[in-house]
Design an enzyme around this catalytic site. Structure first.
Site, PDB file in Angstrom:
ATOM      1  N   GLU A 156       2.658  -5.602  -1.969  1.00 45.23           N
ATOM      2  CA  GLU A 156       1.217  -5.326  -1.962  1.00 45.23           C
ATOM      3  C   GLU A 156       0.616  -5.693  -3.301  1.00 45.23           C
ATOM      4  O   GLU A 156       1.198  -5.398  -4.350  1.00 45.23           O
ATOM      5  CB  GLU A 156       0.925  -3.831  -1.747  1.00 45.23           C
ATOM      6  CG  GLU A 156       1.050  -3.296  -0.357  1.00 45.23           C
ATOM      7  CD  GLU A 156       0.643  -1.815  -0.301  1.00 45.23           C
ATOM      8  OE1 GLU A 156      -0.167  -1.381  -1.159  1.00 45.23           O
ATOM      9  OE2 GLU A 156       1.142  -1.115   0.578  1.00 45.23           O
TER      10      GLU A 156
ATOM     11  N   LYS B 170      -8.827   5.782   6.220  1.00 45.49           N
ATOM     12  CA  LYS B 170      -8.029   6.223   5.074  1.00 45.49           C
ATOM     13  C   LYS B 170      -8.780   7.274   4.262  1.00 45.49           C
ATOM     14  O   LYS B 170      -9.996   7.163   4.061  1.00 45.49           O
ATOM     15  CB  LYS B 170      -7.700   5.036   4.169  1.00 45.49           C
ATOM     16  CG  LYS B 170      -6.444   4.266   4.570  1.00 45.49           C
ATOM     17  CD  LYS B 170      -6.040   3.293   3.478  1.00 45.49           C
ATOM     18  CE  LYS B 170      -4.646   2.763   3.725  1.00 45.49           C
ATOM     19  NZ  LYS B 170      -4.214   1.852   2.643  1.00 45.49           N
TER      20      LYS B 170
END
Length: 455
Positions: free
Chosen positions: A261, A318
């Site tokens: 990531e 999220k």
């Protein structure tokens, strides 16, 4: 005959350039309630240069949609699966059967067991990680997939106790024994260590203008590693090399690094430092250009690490600050949030061979030069940055064809244009913190030739 040879050279160059893009991947998170269908996403990905996708689980609909596309797929076993994987080899076999063997036409290349497990502080879970990975590997080997599908786990950069300078990189003493076992497993099975470097968070902890430029791959004075004398021109290289140093310090010099990531949010809350469309475009766009250049890092020159950009879409469910929900490169309607040169039209060779029979094309905007009024400090930063990216600055060294006139303005102009020509030639590759611009006027003079112009 000559025409045929030129066409062949062009095709070979195109093939080599396309094959070099295999290191660019993207994360496909699903903590959202507004995502487009997997089939639409598969078509979207096929229109880009992305050749690998990382999933945080093993979603059947997505795996099926990506079947026969040639796109590599990373699937994940959740932290909650680790105890069963560690204690029951049959569970591992069933997991492989259900999530890998069930999709023979899909290109599954890696399984990540757990995500940032070492930071959980759950000692039972941490102790079960290696056995879980071993059982997963055994299940793959039993299915004759041991050499095709690798097994790894994903780590936060916080597993390092030292990272500055990069040559001092070390894994935290609290994780040394665990890391040694994990790394030996990965060495034995040829799998990479997966890490999550985020220059965005480094900037948040040190929000100075020079740090932002360092994090965004923009012109800056660089940072010299006091341990080995290497000069770093961006935070991404520094973070990756810190992991390289930590691996080398433990004797695992041959384990490859995978960036699972990295990314930059395009918006955030009013009290967050750094999120903006401009910064996100600069980080991700310059990262891709850096990877495509194949210049590598000071400790790993001449190659690009596999890098998965975060993320394909925003994840609106999220929790946390607004930035957590604002990393998406594409919107739910499949349009771009901002352009970073991922479309296939951006992947053509930057200097294709022109067949001898082709008709001449009119000149196009083809050179990158400093803006009038750029200060000496800005020109020096641009010169240092460009020449630090692996381009050949020999022509502006003493005795070189472009050394005269021996002025900062002349040398900087040559260097930033050469950097632009070696990049993907997107507008942001000729930005240099808003001190450079594109022009159709050829700046070449006497025996000094500036690459660029019409193709």
């Amino acid at each position: 005959m000559a025409f045929s040879i030129l066409i062949l050279l062009y095709l070979l160059q195109s093939f080599n350039f396309a094959s070099s893009q295999s290191f660019i991947g993207i994360n496909y998170g699903q903590v959202a309630d507004n995502l487009p269908p997997p089939s639409a996403t598969a078509k979207l990905l096929q229109s880009t240069g992305v050749q690998k996708v990382r999933l945080y689980g093993a979603d059947p609909a997505i795996i099926k949609a990506l079947a026969d596309t040639g796109i590599g797929i990373v699937i994940g076993a959740a932290n909650g699966d680790i105890p069963a994987l560690a204690s029951d080899p049959n569970f591992a076999t069933q997991w492989v059967n259900s999530n890998v063997l069930a999709y023979p036409s899909s290109k599954i290349i890696l399984i990540t067991v757990g995500n940032e497990v070492l930071l959980s502080n759950d000692q039972n879970l941490i102790s079960q990680l290696l056995p879980a990975m071993q059982n997963m590997q055994k299940a793959l080997s039993s299915a004759s997939l041991g050499g095709k599908v690798k097994v790894s786990t994903v780590h936060s950069m916080a597993i390092l106790s030292q990272s500055d300078p990069p040559s001092s990189g070390l894994f935290s003493p609290a994780y040394q024994d665990t890391m040694k076992g994990l790394l030996q497993f990965q060495k034995d099975n040829g799998s990479p260590i997966a890490v999550n470097p985020y220059p965005f968070f480094a900037y948040q902890s040190d929000p100075r203008p020079e740090t932002l430029a360092f994090c965004l791959f923009q012109p800056n004075s660089g940072r010299v590693d006091s341990g080995n004398g290497f000069k770093y021109m961006n935070m991404f290289d520094a973070q990756v090399d810190a992991v390289r140093s930590a691996l080398n310090a433990m004797g695992f010099n041959d384990i490859e690094i995978l960036v699972a990531e990295t990314g930059w949010p395009y918006k955030g809350d009013s009290n967050e430092v750094g999120p903006s469309v401009e910064n996100a475009r600069a980080y991700n766009g310059n990262l891709i250009s850096r990877l495509r250049s194949m210049v590598g890092t000071p400790l790993m020159p001449g190659k690009s690490v596999d890098t998965y950009i975060f993320a394909l879409y925003d994840e609106d469910l999220k929790p946390g600050p607004a930035s957590e929900r604002s990393f998406g490169l594409f919107k739910p309607d499949l349009s771009m949030t901002y352009d970073i040169g991922l479309s296939k039209s951006s992947l053509t060779p930057s200097t294709p061979v022109t067949p001898v029979n082709s008709s001449p094309k009119p000149a196009t905007v083809g050179w990158c030069v400093p803006k009038t009024g750029a200060s000496e400090a800005q020109l020096q930063a641009s010169l240092d940055y460009a020449c630090g990216q692996g381009i050949d600055c020999g022509p502006i060294q003493p005795g070189g064809a472009c050394f005269i006139p021996d002025t900062l303005a002349s040398h900087a102009a040559y260097a930033i244009n050469l950097y632009y020509q070696a990049s993907a030639k997107n507008p942001w590759n000729c930005d240099f913190s808003e001190t450079a611009t594109l022009t159709s006027k050829n700046p070449s003079y006497n025996g000094c030739t500036y690459p660029g112009g019409s193709t």
